[in-house]
Design a protein around this motif. Sequence first.
Motif, short mmCIF file in Angstrom:
data_model
loop_
_atom_site.label_atom_id
_atom_site.label_comp_id
_atom_site.label_asym_id
_atom_site.label_seq_id
_atom_site.Cartn_x
_atom_site.Cartn_y
_atom_site.Cartn_z
N UNK A 15 -1.04 -14.41 -76.85
CA UNK A 15 -1.74 -15.88 -76.71
C UNK A 15 -1.61 -16.04 -75.22
N UNK A 16 -0.42 -15.73 -74.54
CA UNK A 16 -0.11 -15.72 -73.26
C UNK A 16 -1.41 -15.12 -72.38
N UNK A 17 -1.52 -13.88 -72.78
CA UNK A 17 -2.73 -13.22 -72.10
C UNK A 17 -3.86 -13.83 -72.18
N UNK A 18 -4.33 -14.28 -73.08
CA UNK A 18 -5.50 -15.01 -73.33
C UNK A 18 -5.67 -16.33 -72.31
N UNK A 19 -4.61 -17.08 -72.73
CA UNK A 19 -4.59 -18.16 -71.88
C UNK A 19 -4.45 -18.17 -70.14
N UNK A 20 -4.08 -17.04 -69.79
CA UNK A 20 -3.70 -16.69 -68.46
C UNK A 20 -5.36 -16.07 -67.88
N UNK A 21 -6.10 -15.73 -69.12
CA UNK A 21 -7.60 -15.27 -68.64
C UNK A 21 -8.51 -16.11 -68.64
N UNK A 22 -8.27 -17.43 -69.10
CA UNK A 22 -9.02 -18.72 -68.94
C UNK A 22 -8.75 -19.40 -67.78
N UNK A 23 -9.40 -20.59 -67.82
CA UNK A 23 -9.52 -21.35 -66.66
C UNK A 23 -7.97 -21.88 -66.23
N UNK A 77 2.62 -23.91 -79.10
CA UNK A 77 1.65 -24.47 -79.82
C UNK A 77 0.32 -23.57 -80.26
N UNK A 78 0.05 -22.92 -79.20
CA UNK A 78 -1.08 -21.99 -79.46
C UNK A 78 -0.75 -20.99 -80.51
N UNK A 79 0.60 -20.48 -80.69
CA UNK A 79 0.89 -19.45 -81.72
C UNK A 79 0.96 -20.15 -83.05
N UNK A 80 1.28 -21.21 -83.23
CA UNK A 80 1.23 -21.98 -84.18
C UNK A 80 -0.13 -22.23 -84.83
N UNK A 81 -0.91 -22.73 -83.82
CA UNK A 81 -2.43 -22.74 -84.28
C UNK A 81 -2.99 -21.41 -84.71
N UNK A 82 -2.56 -20.33 -83.94
CA UNK A 82 -3.18 -18.99 -84.28
C UNK A 82 -2.81 -18.44 -85.62
N UNK A 83 -1.48 -19.10 -86.31
CA UNK A 83 -1.07 -18.64 -87.30
C UNK A 83 -1.28 -19.58 -88.46
N UNK A 84 -2.63 -20.40 -88.05
CA UNK A 84 -3.10 -21.46 -89.21
C UNK A 84 -2.06 -22.40 -89.45
N UNK A 85 -1.31 -22.85 -88.26
CA UNK A 85 -0.40 -24.23 -88.59
C UNK A 85 1.04 -23.82 -88.99
N UNK A 86 1.37 -22.43 -89.48
CA UNK A 86 2.54 -22.07 -89.56
C UNK A 86 3.51 -22.11 -88.46
#
Length: 173
Positions: free
Chosen positions: A70-78, A40-49
Amino acid sequence: IRGALLGRSLVLVGMMGSGKTSIGQRLAQRLGLPFKDADAEIVAAAAGMSIPDIFAKYGEAHFRDCERRVIARLLAGEPCVLATGGGAFMDETTRNRVKERGVSLWFDAAHDVLLRRVRRKGDRPLLQTSDPAAVLRRLMDERYPVYRQADIAVLSRDVAHEVMVEETIAALL
Ligand code: S3P
C-alpha cells in the motif's frame, strides 16, 4: 513551504498515538496536498476488514506485506501527506522507498504522552496485552533508533493541534 518538498510526498512516521493522522490531516490542508492514511488504505484494500481483524485472522506478517504494498502504491502516485502505521518505517524496503520518493518526518513523543493517547482509543492490536505500558516501552526502544533516520524530527506534545502544525511547518522550512 511546498517548495521545500520539491514535488515529493511528506511521509509521517512515529509511534501509535504520536499524531501522524490528526496532525497529518491538518498539515495536508495547510500544504494544499491530499492526505493519505496507510492504515485506512489497508482497511479499504481488505474490503473494510479492520486492522485488529486482519491481525487476528491473517497475522502480523500478512499485515506488514499489505502495508509495504500500500505504501509503495501511494508513494508512486501524486505527492501527498502520507501517515504511515507505527511499524511501517521499520521495514527496510519501505524506508528505501520513502528515501527515494519522499521527505520523512518523525513525530517523536514521550512514553507517558503516547500511553495516555493510546488508552483513549483502544484499537491497537499490538497493545492488547496485560501490560501496554511495558509493550509500548519495548516498541519505543526498538523503533526510536530507526525513526531517528527520518529526515526531520518534531517533538509531539499535548498542545493544540494548530501549534503542532505550525511547529511542523517551521521544521520543514
Ligand atoms: C502499528 C500501528 C498502527 C497499525 C497497526 C500496527 C504498529 O498504526 O498500523 O496497529 O506496529 O505500531 P498507528 O501508528 O497509526 O496507530
